[in-house]
Structure formats: structure tokens, C-alpha cells
Scaffold this motif. Structure first.
Motif, PDB file in Angstrom:
ATOM      1  N   VAL A 201       0.810  -1.227   0.000  1.00 25.62           N
ATOM      2  CA  VAL A 201       0.000   0.000   0.000  1.00 25.62           C
ATOM      3  C   VAL A 201       0.841   1.274   0.000  1.00 25.62           C
ATOM      4  CG1 VAL A 201      -1.984  -1.069   1.106  1.00 25.62           C
ATOM      5  CG2 VAL A 201      -0.191  -0.050   2.530  1.00 25.62           C
ATOM      6  N   GLU A 202       2.084   1.184   0.445  1.00 33.69           N
ATOM      7  CA  GLU A 202       2.928   2.387   0.492  1.00 33.69           C
ATOM      8  C   GLU A 202       3.154   2.981  -0.898  1.00 33.69           C
ATOM      9  OE1 GLU A 202       5.961   1.856   4.162  1.00 33.69           O
ATOM     10  OE2 GLU A 202       5.885   0.175   2.767  1.00 33.69           O
ATOM     11  N   GLN A 203       3.043   2.153  -1.938  1.00 34.12           N
ATOM     12  CA  GLN A 203       3.193   2.659  -3.298  1.00 34.12           C
ATOM     13  C   GLN A 203       2.040   3.590  -3.664  1.00 34.12           C
ATOM     14  OE1 GLN A 203       3.687  -0.698  -5.935  1.00 34.12           O
ATOM     15  NE2 GLN A 203       5.118  -1.719  -4.537  1.00 34.12           N
ATOM     16  N   GLU A 204       0.845   3.269  -3.189  1.00 37.57           N
ATOM     17  CA  GLU A 204      -0.331   4.094  -3.487  1.00 37.57           C
ATOM     18  C   GLU A 204      -0.510   5.222  -2.484  1.00 37.57           C
ATOM     19  OE1 GLU A 204      -5.209   3.634  -3.964  1.00 37.57           O
ATOM     20  OE2 GLU A 204      -3.958   1.857  -3.658  1.00 37.57           O
ATOM     21  N   PHE A 205      -0.026   4.995  -1.267  1.00 40.15           N
ATOM     22  CA  PHE A 205      -0.227   5.982  -0.200  1.00 40.15           C
ATOM     23  C   PHE A 205       1.138   6.425   0.340  1.00 40.15           C
ATOM     24  CE2 PHE A 205      -3.910   3.183  -0.236  1.00 40.15           C
ATOM     25  CZ  PHE A 205      -4.971   4.097  -0.293  1.00 40.15           C
ATOM     26  N   PRO A 206       1.715   7.463  -0.221  1.00 41.24           N
ATOM     27  CA  PRO A 206       3.036   7.927   0.236  1.00 41.24           C
ATOM     28  C   PRO A 206       3.019   8.506   1.649  1.00 41.24           C
ATOM     29  CG  PRO A 206       2.099   9.443  -1.372  1.00 41.24           C
ATOM     30  CD  PRO A 206       1.220   8.232  -1.363  1.00 41.24           C
ATOM     31  N   ASN A 207       1.823   8.790   2.165  1.00 39.31           N
ATOM     32  CA  ASN A 207       1.712   9.318   3.538  1.00 39.31           C
ATOM     33  C   ASN A 207       1.481   8.215   4.559  1.00 39.31           C
ATOM     34  OD1 ASN A 207      -0.858   8.735   2.629  1.00 39.31           O
ATOM     35  ND2 ASN A 207      -1.811  10.580   3.477  1.00 39.31           N
ATOM     36  N   LEU A 208       1.707   6.971   4.158  1.00 35.21           N
ATOM     37  CA  LEU A 208       1.523   5.830   5.068  1.00 35.21           C
ATOM     38  C   LEU A 208       2.785   4.966   5.038  1.00 35.21           C
ATOM     39  CD1 LEU A 208      -1.638   3.701   5.568  1.00 35.21           C
ATOM     40  CD2 LEU A 208       0.520   2.548   5.111  1.00 35.21           C
ATOM     41  N   LYS A 209       3.222   4.547   6.217  1.00 37.46           N
ATOM     42  CA  LYS A 209       4.438   3.722   6.317  1.00 37.46           C
ATOM     43  C   LYS A 209       4.200   2.537   7.234  1.00 37.46           C
ATOM     44  CE  LYS A 209       9.375   3.960   7.565  1.00 37.46           C
ATOM     45  NZ  LYS A 209       9.809   3.309   6.312  1.00 37.46           N
ATOM     46  N   LEU A 210       4.558   1.343   6.766  1.00 38.56           N
ATOM     47  CA  LEU A 210       4.442   0.122   7.564  1.00 38.56           C
ATOM     48  C   LEU A 210       5.737  -0.106   8.331  1.00 38.56           C
ATOM     49  CD1 LEU A 210       2.752  -2.275   4.955  1.00 38.56           C
ATOM     50  CD2 LEU A 210       1.652  -0.800   6.646  1.00 38.56           C
ATOM     51  N   LEU A 211       5.649  -0.133   9.650  1.00 32.28           N
ATOM     52  CA  LEU A 211       6.833  -0.331  10.493  1.00 32.28           C
ATOM     53  C   LEU A 211       7.101  -1.800  10.781  1.00 32.28           C
ATOM     54  CD1 LEU A 211       6.232   2.478  13.174  1.00 32.28           C
ATOM     55  CD2 LEU A 211       7.581   2.610  11.063  1.00 32.28           C
ATOM     56  N   GLY A 212       6.102  -2.664  10.547  1.00 26.39           N
ATOM     57  CA  GLY A 212       6.252  -4.067  10.927  1.00 26.39           C
ATOM     58  C   GLY A 212       6.182  -4.222  12.433  1.00 26.39           C
ATOM     59  N   ILE A 213       6.667  -5.343  12.933  1.00 29.16           N
ATOM     60  CA  ILE A 213       6.643  -5.593  14.376  1.00 29.16           C
ATOM     61  C   ILE A 213       7.616  -4.645  15.072  1.00 29.16           C
ATOM     62  CG2 ILE A 213       7.150  -7.271  16.185  1.00 29.16           C
ATOM     63  CD1 ILE A 213       6.230  -9.455  14.306  1.00 29.16           C
ATOM     64  N   VAL A 214       7.118  -3.972  16.082  1.00 33.47           N
ATOM     65  CA  VAL A 214       7.907  -2.999  16.829  1.00 33.47           C
ATOM     66  C   VAL A 214       8.299  -3.605  18.172  1.00 33.47           C
ATOM     67  CG1 VAL A 214       7.812  -0.759  18.000  1.00 33.47           C
ATOM     68  CG2 VAL A 214       6.809  -1.028  15.718  1.00 33.47           C
ATOM     69  N   PRO A 215       9.572  -3.558  18.560  1.00 30.09           N
ATOM     70  CA  PRO A 215       9.973  -4.065  19.885  1.00 30.09           C
ATOM     71  C   PRO A 215       9.182  -3.372  20.992  1.00 30.09           C
ATOM     72  CG  PRO A 215      11.903  -3.618  18.535  1.00 30.09           C
ATOM     73  CD  PRO A 215      10.734  -3.067  17.781  1.00 30.09           C
ATOM     74  N   ASP A 216       8.865  -4.126  22.031  1.00 25.63           N
ATOM     75  CA  ASP A 216       8.065  -3.569  23.125  1.00 25.63           C
ATOM     76  C   ASP A 216       8.696  -2.322  23.721  1.00 25.63           C
ATOM     77  OD1 ASP A 216       6.313  -5.595  22.714  1.00 25.63           O
ATOM     78  OD2 ASP A 216       6.639  -6.618  24.617  1.00 25.63           O
ATOM     79  N   LYS A 217      10.016  -2.282  23.773  1.00 21.68           N
ATOM     80  CA  LYS A 217      10.692  -1.140  24.389  1.00 21.68           C
ATOM     81  C   LYS A 217      10.514   0.148  23.591  1.00 21.68           C
ATOM     82  CE  LYS A 217      15.173  -2.149  22.208  1.00 21.68           C
ATOM     83  NZ  LYS A 217      15.166  -0.977  21.328  1.00 21.68           N
ATOM     84  N   ASP A 218      10.202   0.030  22.285  1.00 21.90           N
ATOM     85  CA  ASP A 218      10.053   1.210  21.430  1.00 21.90           C
ATOM     86  C   ASP A 218       8.630   1.745  21.370  1.00 21.90           C
ATOM     87  OD1 ASP A 218      12.738   1.120  20.792  1.00 21.90           O
ATOM     88  OD2 ASP A 218      12.430  -0.093  18.988  1.00 21.90           O
ATOM     89  N   LEU A 219       7.662   0.934  21.751  1.00 23.87           N
ATOM     90  CA  LEU A 219       6.264   1.338  21.588  1.00 23.87           C
ATOM     91  C   LEU A 219       5.889   2.568  22.409  1.00 23.87           C
ATOM     92  CD1 LEU A 219       3.704   0.729  20.073  1.00 23.87           C
ATOM     93  CD2 LEU A 219       3.072  -0.910  21.860  1.00 23.87           C
TER      94      LEU A 219
END
Length: 375
Positions: free
Chosen positions: A252-270
Motif C-alpha cells: 500500500v505504500e506505493q499508493e499511499f506515500p503518507n503511510l508507512k508500515l513499520l512491521g513488528i515494533v519491539p516492546d521497548k520502542d512502543l
């Protein structure tokens, strides 16, 4: 009091889902109670070569006992046939067999308490309720859930909404059901006093955070519609998505340049990602609870949630409840929170006060008291 807790170890590995957090925090809290002796019960398939539980699990230091058969095969025979009885793996002085997760465990040696986080399987008015996948899901649950409800002395659940649905759809005595809820880890509260301008941001632009990945059931199509509308408004607000996404949304990032998928985020970063966000957007179709909404409030970030299932109950008047199909209204709120400092500060204040109730210590205390009362 001696408690044996049945778990799926893999569910407890960090980073984990909301149910995994519930399992970890409830059992760590019970272990810390001086009057409670806690032991884990799980399949031996999860042991390392050194006969230990994987260190990715916060529960790895808790004493345990195992059974030799695999987890899936054992649970399949429990749910289909009601055996093997697990009495041989539980000592005679055990007071409770407790599962902080959804399962059925046949045992006669002690009373059982299980946790139903939701009963989505039996809902008939969800967008996917009439798909073959959901019908199969419902069929599988129908084979064991009534036996589990009958044989368990206590049914824990996480919201009044879920309790109401269990009573209404499965005809369970409400006196048997105890709402234990969910909590927020201390690091979310701790970061609420930190100036977000001093934290490392994932992007320079202001952003909205979505937690749970892009999944249809989590409202992915609504999120994409929000991204499209923000683009039409030429807003500088970006959308960051934390968590695993379904394959159909990975491009979807190709169609929506204002959206970024971060994937799984480490608990310490949330906590940091939430603290730096303009708002949390949580447009899920169905939640038994919805931990991200309370986590956002705890760090001092406004939470916008859908008017579905348990979410209005969980956020109360401290969150912003929206009809997710009204995309223009949702986008208007998101932009107002970014531009109107008074509105933003009001929801930060309300949200933080509201979040103070949602501690894991309170949840553990509810369970501990129930064990003494229902023994």
C-alpha cells in the motif's frame, strides 16, 4: 495457595499480542504474591536442549511442569474427546488450575478458571461472520466452549462488553463470570512526563500511529481511506502502522506515500512511538478490550477509536469515539487534534486520568481475590 497455570509459551514471547501481554503480566503478578505458589504447565515441545523455557518469555524463571505430547495434539483431544485428564501433571495440593487464555482443560483434581478474552467466534453480525473461514472458526469453538464453560468454576474476561456477549450468546450464569480487565505497563506511564521533542522520532513529520498492523478485522480499509482523505487535504500528517500486516496490504505504500508500515515494533520502542504521535487511530471492527487505546492515554496521546464492540466502554469519555465509516469526520478530528492545542491538551489530560485505573496490579488483585472467594 498453590496455582498451576496452563499456557502456550509461544504466546508469551516478546514482542507479543494483547493476549500475550495479559498472560505475562497476570502470571508475573501472581508469582509476586507472597501467599501464592505458582507453577506453569505446558507441552515439553517448548523446552530447549537445556530443559528450559525460551528466554524470550518473561515467564522463563517460573517453576514449571510439562506433559510429553505436543500442544496442538493434546488440545485437540481435550476439546474433541475430553481427555487425557491432566490430573497426573498436577499435585494433589493444587488449589486452582488457571488458564489466562482461551482453552478447555479436562481435570478432576482441582477447580479450573479460564479466560475468554472475547467470543468473536459466535458473533453473527460482523462483516466476516458469513465467510466460510468464520463458519469453520465457529464450528471449532462450538465443539469445546460449552464444555469449558460448564466445567470451569470461574470464567474470567476482560470487559463488561465481553461478559455481556458471553451471557447473551452462550447462556452462561453471569455470577460465574468475573471481569478482570487489562492493564498498562509502567514504562507507558513513565514516559508521559518526557517532552516528546527530546525523543528520537521515527519520522520528522507529525504522524498518527496505528497499532495492530493493517488487517481487515482491525479496520485496515478505514485506515487507507483516512490516508487518502488526508492526502486530498494536503495535510502533512503521516500514518505509521506498527505490527504485522496482512499480505494484501503490504504494497500500500506505493499508493499511499503518507503511510508507512513499520512491521513488528519491539516492546521497548512502543511507548516512545506513542508519545511522539499526534494521536492513536484504532478503528477495529471488534475488540474484547483494546489495550492500545489505554496505552496511548497513559503516555499522553489522544486516542481515537471506533464505536464498535468494547472500545467505547474502555475509553469512556476520555477517548474520541467515531463512526469509522464517516471518514471525513475522522480526518477532521485528526487534523483538529494536530492544530488545536486546547482540544489536544483536554484529551491528553482526560486520557491520562482515565488510564490510571488500568494497572496490572489491579487486574492481578481481582484474580487473586476471586481464587479465595470461589475456592
Amino acid at each position: 495457595m498453590k496455582i498451576v497455570s496452563y499456557i502456550h509459551p509461544k504466546s508469551t514471547y516478546l514482542p507479543c499480542t494483547g493476549i500475550g501481554r495479559h498472560i505475562n503480566q497476570m502470571l508475573l503478578g501472581l508469582e509476586a504474591c507472597q501467599e501464592i505458589s505458582l507453577q506453569l504447565l505446558f507441552s515439553a515441545q517448548w523446552l530447549s536442549a537445556h530443559h528450559k523455557l525460551d528466554e524470550r518469555s518473561p515467564l522463563s524463571s517460573i517453576p514449571f511442569t510439562t506433559f510429553p505430547s505436543t500442544e496442538n495434539a493434546t488440545e485437540r483431544t481435550w476439546k474433541l474427546l475430553g481427555f487425557p485428564q491432566m490430573d497426573r501433571y498436577v499435585s494433589k495440593d493444587t488449589d486452582w488450575l488457571y488458564a489466562p487464555m482461551q482453552t478447555y482443560i479436562p481435570i478432576s483434581k482441582c477447580p479450573v478458571a479460564i479466560t475468554l478474552h472475547d467470543i468473536q467466534a459466535f458473533e453473527t453480525n460482523l462483516p466476516w461472520s458469513h465467510t466460510w473461514q468464520h463458519k469453520l472458526f465457529r464450528f471449532k469453538w462450538s465443539g469445546w466452549v460449552n464444555r469449558a464453560l460448564s466445567d470451569s468454576r470461574i470464567i474470567f474476561t476482560v470487559s463488561e462488553f465481553s461478559k455481556h456477549r458471553i451471557v447473551e450468546l452462550l447462556d452462561v450464569d453471569p455470577q460465574k463470570i468475573i471481569v478482570v480487565g487489562n492493564g498498562v505497563e509502567s514504562q507507558f506511564f513513565d514516559i508521559s512526563t518526557v517532552d516528546p521533542n527530546t525523543l528520537i522520532r521515527p519520522i520528522a513529520e507529525p504522524y498518527i500511529l496505528v497499532i495492530g498492523g493493517l488487517k481487515f478485522k482491525k479496520g485496515a480499509d478505514y485506515v487507507l481511506s483516512v490516508a487518502r482523505e488526508l492526502k486530498l487535504h494536503k495535510s502533512d500528517l503521516q500514518i505509521l502502522v506498527a505490527g504485522d500486516s496482512e499480505s494484501k496490504y503490504l504494497a500500500v505504500e506505493q499508493e499511499f506515500p503518507n503511510l508507512k508500515l513499520l512491521g513488528i515494533v519491539p516492546d521497548k520502542d512502543l511507548p516512545r512511538l506513542l508519545r511522539c504521535a499526534s494521536s492513536l487511530l484504532f478503528l477495529s471492527h471488534y475488540e474484547g478490550f483494546g489495550i492500545p487505546a489505554i496505552e496511548a492515554m497513559a503516555v499522553g496521546t489522544p486516542a481515537i477509536v471506533s464505536n464498535r464492540a468494547s472500545l467505547p466502554e474502555i475509553v469512556g469519555t476520555a477517548g474520541i469515539i467515531v463512526e469509522p465509516e464517516q471518514i471525513k469526520s475522522v480526518v477532521d478530528i485528526l487534523m483538529q487534534l494536530q492544530e488545536n492545542s486546547h482540544l489536544r491538551e483536554d484529551y491528553i489530560r482526560r486520557g491520562y486520568q482515565h488510564s490510571q485505573y488500568y494497572t496490572w496490579a489491579r487486574c492481578v488483585d481481582v484474580v487473586r481475590k476471586a481464587f479465595y472467594e470461589y475456592i
